[in-house]
Motif scaffolding. Structure first.
Motif, mmCIF file in Angstrom:
data_model
loop_
_atom_site.group_PDB
_atom_site.id
_atom_site.type_symbol
_atom_site.label_atom_id
_atom_site.label_comp_id
_atom_site.label_asym_id
_atom_site.label_seq_id
_atom_site.Cartn_x
_atom_site.Cartn_y
_atom_site.Cartn_z
ATOM 1 N N PRO A 1 0.858 -0.820 -0.073
ATOM 2 C CA PRO A 1 -0.275 0.136 -0.209
ATOM 3 C C PRO A 1 0.410 1.282 0.087
ATOM 4 C CG PRO A 1 -0.031 -0.709 2.687
ATOM 5 C CD PRO A 1 0.331 -2.169 1.053
ATOM 6 N N PHE A 2 0.206 2.419 -0.540
ATOM 7 C CA PHE A 2 1.124 3.336 -0.366
ATOM 8 C C PHE A 2 1.582 3.818 0.918
ATOM 9 C CE2 PHE A 2 0.096 8.277 0.179
ATOM 10 C CZ PHE A 2 1.437 8.432 -1.199
ATOM 11 N N GLU A 3 1.007 3.781 1.687
ATOM 12 C CA GLU A 3 1.430 4.521 3.305
ATOM 13 C C GLU A 3 1.764 3.457 3.496
ATOM 14 O OE1 GLU A 3 -3.453 5.143 1.945
ATOM 15 O OE2 GLU A 3 -1.958 3.529 2.028
ATOM 16 N N GLN A 4 2.788 2.645 3.504
ATOM 17 C CA GLN A 4 3.575 1.432 3.626
ATOM 18 C C GLN A 4 4.944 2.259 2.758
ATOM 19 O OE1 GLN A 4 3.881 -3.210 3.683
ATOM 20 N NE2 GLN A 4 5.922 -2.855 3.793
ATOM 21 N N THR A 5 4.331 1.922 1.630
ATOM 22 C CA THR A 5 5.712 3.487 1.169
ATOM 23 C C THR A 5 6.260 3.863 1.685
ATOM 24 O OG1 THR A 5 4.706 1.745 -0.580
ATOM 25 C CG2 THR A 5 6.389 3.697 -1.776
ATOM 26 N N MET A 6 5.932 4.705 1.733
ATOM 27 C CA MET A 6 6.049 6.511 1.815
ATOM 28 C C MET A 6 6.827 6.051 3.455
ATOM 29 S SD MET A 6 4.906 8.828 -0.570
ATOM 30 C CE MET A 6 4.937 7.332 -1.267
ATOM 31 N N GLU A 7 5.708 4.985 4.997
ATOM 32 C CA GLU A 7 6.590 5.547 5.930
ATOM 33 C C GLU A 7 8.351 4.940 5.770
ATOM 34 O OE1 GLU A 7 5.667 3.607 10.207
ATOM 35 O OE2 GLU A 7 4.211 3.499 8.165
ATOM 36 N N ASP A 8 8.101 3.596 5.066
ATOM 37 C CA ASP A 8 9.410 2.774 4.627
ATOM 38 C C ASP A 8 10.706 4.667 3.664
ATOM 39 O OD1 ASP A 8 8.542 0.936 5.506
ATOM 40 O OD2 ASP A 8 8.337 -0.582 3.226
ATOM 41 N N LEU A 9 9.827 4.713 2.837
ATOM 42 C CA LEU A 9 10.923 5.634 1.842
ATOM 43 C C LEU A 9 11.587 6.837 3.724
ATOM 44 C CD1 LEU A 9 12.118 7.545 -0.027
ATOM 45 C CD2 LEU A 9 9.567 8.445 -0.874
ATOM 46 N N LEU A 10 10.537 7.865 4.473
ATOM 47 C CA LEU A 10 10.094 7.919 5.332
ATOM 48 C C LEU A 10 12.001 7.284 5.997
ATOM 49 C CD1 LEU A 10 9.943 11.075 6.948
ATOM 50 C CD2 LEU A 10 8.112 10.386 7.692
ATOM 51 N N ASN A 11 11.253 6.589 6.223
ATOM 52 C CA ASN A 11 12.624 6.047 7.761
ATOM 53 C C ASN A 11 13.982 6.089 7.129
ATOM 54 O OD1 ASN A 11 10.466 5.483 9.708
ATOM 55 N ND2 ASN A 11 9.762 3.740 9.105
ATOM 56 N N TYR A 12 13.786 5.879 5.780
ATOM 57 C CA TYR A 12 15.356 5.049 5.586
ATOM 58 C C TYR A 12 16.004 6.941 5.040
ATOM 59 C CZ TYR A 12 17.645 5.634 1.172
ATOM 60 O OH TYR A 12 19.531 6.531 0.415
ATOM 61 N N TRP A 13 14.890 8.179 5.051
ATOM 62 C CA TRP A 13 15.882 9.290 4.602
ATOM 63 C C TRP A 13 16.207 9.388 6.892
ATOM 64 C CZ3 TRP A 13 19.210 11.112 1.756
ATOM 65 C CH2 TRP A 13 18.680 10.691 0.288
ATOM 66 N N ARG A 14 15.192 8.930 7.402
ATOM 67 C CA ARG A 14 15.504 9.388 8.617
ATOM 68 C C ARG A 14 17.116 8.379 9.266
ATOM 69 N NH1 ARG A 14 9.699 8.584 10.707
ATOM 70 N NH2 ARG A 14 8.282 10.642 11.279
ATOM 71 N N ASP A 15 17.290 7.201 8.853
ATOM 72 C CA ASP A 15 18.512 6.637 9.385
ATOM 73 C C ASP A 15 19.472 6.697 8.363
ATOM 74 O OD1 ASP A 15 16.865 4.139 10.193
ATOM 75 O OD2 ASP A 15 15.961 2.895 8.724
#
Length: 345
Positions: free
Chosen positions: A320-334
């Motif tokens: 789902p879109f929401e998971q994609t965006m959350e994973d993208l944001l967490n990638y940049w947080r890391d």
């Protein structure tokens, strides 16, 4: 003898995720084409395997060097070739059109010519080849011209950037080699696909990076943006690479071409809002238009009709879109927590 896959552009977002998928889901050997100067950030988790020659191998070659491509193809003779390498940023193509056209059109031609030469030299060699074009080939479609069910494969090309023009050439070169020489080449027009490792020059990724930097106190609470009105349909990169695997393994048809994309459609501004709402600082973050982030022409109605590909392969997007965006944001947080320095682009 082991099945071999060759991935051009293995160090990119899509190439690295495709390598991950193939390592997890197959027993194939993975050969990744990269330039000696290619950044290795996206494949740093694979470097131990590369060093140990554990199913992953890097081959140094360049789309602009015919002999390097011929050497790689003839020495490895891959069963499957995924041609993903390109100058892939539309905005850059406006300032570097010649490099974009050379790399994407002539680079594809050089690769396929190398494969064709290898096939002539060894008539038993018959690889399956995926050439990655782009949904950008359809360009700026007027609202009254867009088919009711989305952009299908028969929509006329109207490229809106030198990058898009280069991908028209890529698409047609792939089909030419299939029709002229009987090579099993298939082209895809993947619509917007994203997730972890997405380059920060793309809208949803620069939004996520800026939010992560704001949260870390590295930027003031202002996200700079370009055109927020463009309509995009999003797929997750991990769904995309699964589609590419199915493309080459499930009854591949020489010369065919497919639209592939997700199901979630929204304006770029809605994507920004979704990412901001995932931040604990959402009430403090402001949005500011940056003229440097605007394209001279924008492909602003990117809504796909993927029924042809789904009917042929059975592929469906599942993340789902929401998971994609959350994973993208967490990638940049890391990445931000890792102490990296970033351009504020």
């Amino acid at each position: 003898m082991s099945t071999k896959a060759l991935i051009t552009g293995i160090t990119g977002m899509v190439g690295s995720h495709l390598a991950d998928f193939l390592l997890e889901e197959t027993d194939w050997e993975i050969y990744g084409v990269c330039r000696w100067r290619s950044p290795l950030d996206n494949v740093d988790h694979l470097l131990d395997r590369v060093n140990k020659k554990d199913r992953v191998f890097f081959e140094y070659a360049d789309l602009n060097d015919q002999m390097s491509l011929y050497r790689v193809v003839t020495e490895i003779k891959p069963n499957y070739i995924f041609h993903l390498a390109a100058q892939s940023y539309p905005q850059t193509s406006f300032t570097a059109p010649i490099d974009t056209l050379n790399t994407n059109i002539l680079g594809t031609c050089r690769l396929l010519e190398a494969v064709h030469a290898a096939m002539v030299a060894d008539e038993s060699y018959k690889p399956v080849i995926h050439v990655c074009a782009s949904s950008e080939v359809f360009g700026k479609i007027p609202a009254d011209k867009k088919p009711e069910d989305g952009i299908n494969e028969d929509c006329p090309f109207h490229p809106a950037s030198p990058y898009a023009i280069s991908k028209v050439g890529t698409d047609l070169v792939g089909r030419y080699y299939a029709e002229a020489f009987g090579m099993t080449v298939m082209t895809t027009r993947m619509f917007t696909h994203t997730g972890p490792r997405r380059g920060d020059v793309f809208h949803e990724s620069t939004f996520a990076k800026q939010i992560a930097m704001i949260e870390a106190g590295m930027l003031p609470p202002v996200v700079k943006v370009g055109n927020l009105k463009s309509l995009r349909t999003y797929a997750d990169v991990r769904d995309a690479v699964r589609a590419y695997y199915i493309l080459v393994t499930k009854n591949p048809v020489a010369g065919e071409y497919y639209n592939i994309g997700g199901r979630y459609t929204c304006e770029v501004g809605d994507t920004l809002e979704a990412l901001i709402n995932m931040s604990p600082m959402k009430d403090q973050i402001k949005v500011e238009e940056d003229p440097e982030r605007l394209r001279p022409i924008d492909a602003d109605l990117q809504v796909p009709d993927c029924r042809k590909f789904t009917a042929h392969t059975g592929w469906e997007p599942v993340i789902p879109f929401e998971q994609t965006m959350e994973d993208l944001l967490n990638y940049w947080r890391d990445r931000v927590k890792g102490g990296h320095e970033f351009l504020t682009r």
